[in-house]
Enzyme design. Sequence first.
Site, PDB file in Angstrom:
ATOM      1  N   ASN A   1      -6.264  -2.009   2.860  1.00 15.61           N
ATOM      2  CA  ASN A   1      -5.011  -1.490   2.317  1.00 15.61           C
ATOM      3  C   ASN A   1      -4.356  -0.647   3.404  1.00 15.61           C
ATOM      4  O   ASN A   1      -4.958   0.311   3.890  1.00 15.61           O
ATOM      5  CB  ASN A   1      -5.263  -0.657   1.060  1.00 15.61           C
ATOM      6  CG  ASN A   1      -3.969  -0.208   0.399  1.00 15.61           C
ATOM      7  OD1 ASN A   1      -3.240   0.617   0.940  1.00 15.61           O
ATOM      8  ND2 ASN A   1      -3.694  -0.737  -0.786  1.00 15.61           N
TER       9      ASN A   1
ATOM     10  N   SER B   1      -2.381  -4.722  -1.676  1.00  9.64           N
ATOM     11  CA  SER B   1      -1.308  -3.758  -1.904  1.00  9.64           C
ATOM     12  C   SER B   1      -1.392  -3.275  -3.344  1.00  9.64           C
ATOM     13  O   SER B   1      -1.496  -4.093  -4.271  1.00  9.64           O
ATOM     14  CB  SER B   1       0.052  -4.409  -1.639  1.00  9.64           C
ATOM     15  OG  SER B   1       1.091  -3.452  -1.726  1.00  9.64           O
ATOM     16  N   GLU B   2      -1.362  -1.963  -3.525  1.00  2.77           N
ATOM     17  CA  GLU B   2      -1.620  -1.424  -4.862  1.00  2.77           C
ATOM     18  C   GLU B   2      -0.560  -1.781  -5.899  1.00  2.77           C
ATOM     19  O   GLU B   2      -0.763  -1.578  -7.100  1.00  2.77           O
ATOM     20  CB  GLU B   2      -1.820   0.103  -4.812  1.00  2.77           C
ATOM     21  CG  GLU B   2      -0.646   0.910  -4.321  1.00  2.77           C
ATOM     22  CD  GLU B   2      -0.742   1.246  -2.850  1.00  2.77           C
ATOM     23  OE1 GLU B   2      -0.270   2.322  -2.461  1.00  2.77           O
ATOM     24  OE2 GLU B   2      -1.269   0.417  -2.079  1.00  2.77           O
ATOM     25  N   ASN B   3       0.582  -2.312  -5.444  1.00  2.00           N
ATOM     26  CA  ASN B   3       1.586  -2.733  -6.419  1.00  2.00           C
ATOM     27  C   ASN B   3       1.336  -4.157  -6.937  1.00  2.00           C
ATOM     28  O   ASN B   3       2.190  -4.731  -7.598  1.00  2.00           O
ATOM     29  CB  ASN B   3       3.004  -2.608  -5.845  1.00  2.00           C
ATOM     30  CG  ASN B   3       3.204  -3.382  -4.564  1.00  2.00           C
ATOM     31  OD1 ASN B   3       2.309  -3.490  -3.746  1.00  2.00           O
ATOM     32  ND2 ASN B   3       4.383  -3.924  -4.371  1.00  2.00           N
TER      33      ASN B   3
END
Length: 216
Positions: free
Chosen positions: A23, A46-48
């Site tokens: 990340n 990606s945290e989204n």
Amino acid sequence: MENKKEFIAARVARELKDGDIVNLGIGLPTMVSNYLEPGVNIILQSENGYVGLGERPEEGREDKDIVNAGGTPASINAGGAFFDSSMSFAIIRGGHVDATVLGALQVDEKGNLANWIIPGKKVPGMGGAMDLVVGAKKVIVAMEHTNRGKQKIMKSCTLPLTAKGVVDMIITEMGVMEVTPEGLLLSEYNPEYSLEEIQNATECKLIVGDDVRAMS
């Protein structure tokens, strides 16, 4: 020195191994993927809600539904996947991210990290940093050593913490520092700076071993 950010990103890239799930935080960390060594392919998470995120598309070919966590247009590689926030953070909190690379406002000799707010200033939010730094197997802070001459590597952070004792390594244009139980070990230094200059730009006392080597 010139091209500080590029220099830092290139050195960070050497810490990543082929097949790692990584990340990359917004800003300087996003540059790291441009400097991977031949044969090293990483899987960007990606945290989204993505895994297998690719490069920024050519101008005019952007897809408004594919952006990284910073809102910058991105692409999705073959074999990549889209999912909701609960799955994204299950990946992070479940320990499936091999490394996360983030910037910092401050970091200290105990591995404490402050990177989300300066009191009194408006911010859009903390993002996924608090989850990433406790969920990732390795936490690398990539940043310029000082901010307009002001020290950022501290004896103890003075800004609100993102998390305590989570940082494994700090990489700046001046050197590579590893967090140890005894304090910050300077394992590599940039020959453009003397050891005295590096220490003067750092609030905490650096441990300099006999085997300290030049950054390449």
